[in-house]
Design a protein around this motif. Structure first.
Motif, PDB file in Angstrom:
ATOM      1  N   UNK A  97      23.557 -24.551  17.495  1.00  0.00           N
ATOM      2  CA  UNK A  97      24.684 -24.943  16.658  1.00  0.00           C
ATOM      3  C   UNK A  97      25.604 -23.739  16.499  1.00  0.00           C
ATOM      4  N   UNK A  98      26.865 -23.990  16.259  1.00  0.00           N
ATOM      5  CA  UNK A  98      27.810 -22.926  15.954  1.00  0.00           C
ATOM      6  C   UNK A  98      28.752 -23.428  14.873  1.00  0.00           C
ATOM      7  N   UNK A  99      29.506 -22.537  14.285  1.00  0.00           N
ATOM      8  CA  UNK A  99      30.351 -22.969  13.176  1.00  0.00           C
ATOM      9  C   UNK A  99      31.802 -22.565  13.372  1.00  0.00           C
ATOM     10  N   UNK A 100      32.642 -23.280  12.653  1.00  0.00           N
ATOM     11  CA  UNK A 100      34.071 -22.990  12.601  1.00  0.00           C
ATOM     12  C   UNK A 100      34.368 -22.625  11.157  1.00  0.00           C
ATOM     13  N   UNK A 101      34.778 -21.393  10.932  1.00  0.00           N
ATOM     14  CA  UNK A 101      35.043 -20.915   9.573  1.00  0.00           C
ATOM     15  C   UNK A 101      36.455 -21.323   9.135  1.00  0.00           C
ATOM     16  N   UNK A 102      36.731 -21.135   7.857  1.00  0.00           N
ATOM     17  CA  UNK A 102      38.067 -21.428   7.326  1.00  0.00           C
ATOM     18  C   UNK A 102      39.145 -20.635   8.071  1.00  0.00           C
TER      19      UNK A 102
END
Length: 126
Positions: A97-102
């Protein structure tokens, strides 16, 4: 661009009543069909499966599977909001999984939300 999507199908027809039931009344002009390529969503979709996308959804609404561009990549992935980050999930656990920050959200463009999938498994018998 990556290869999460490939075009194979040109036309599929449904009876109006059946289509209304399948797609919750979404007008046909708001639906697009694409074929998945690759194994990152294996378990949910297999490579070659057709997915039906509601293209009126152009922002994150709720947890679900979306077609989106992030940076230079085009993806079909599950998106889940946890606190202030959007988590990008591949259903095949071989992929992290990976994330997209604000701070990165301006690199995200949602093309639509996946409504339905159809297996394109073909078997030769002879």
């Amino acid at each position: 661009m990556n290869n999460d999507i490939v075009e194979v199908i040109k036309c599929i027809e449904f009876d109006n009543e059946h289509a209304t039931t399948l797609f919750n009344g979404i007008p046909s002009e708001n639906l697009k069909i694409i074929n998945v390529s690759g194994d990152s969503m294996q378990g949910t979709f297999e490579s070659g499966d057709a997915i039906y996308i509601d293209v009126t959804v152009n922002q994150f609404q709720s947890d679900g599977i979306y077609v989106f561009t992030f940076g230079r990549g085009l993806y079909v992935k599950r998106l889940q909001l946890i606190k202030n980050k959007l988590i990008v999930i591949s259903d095949n656990k071989k992929y992290q999984d990976w994330d997209i920050s604000e701070e990165e959200i301006d690199q995200l463009y949602i093309h639509g939300k996946v409504m339905l999938s159809q297996s394109m498994l073909l078997r030769k018998h002879g």
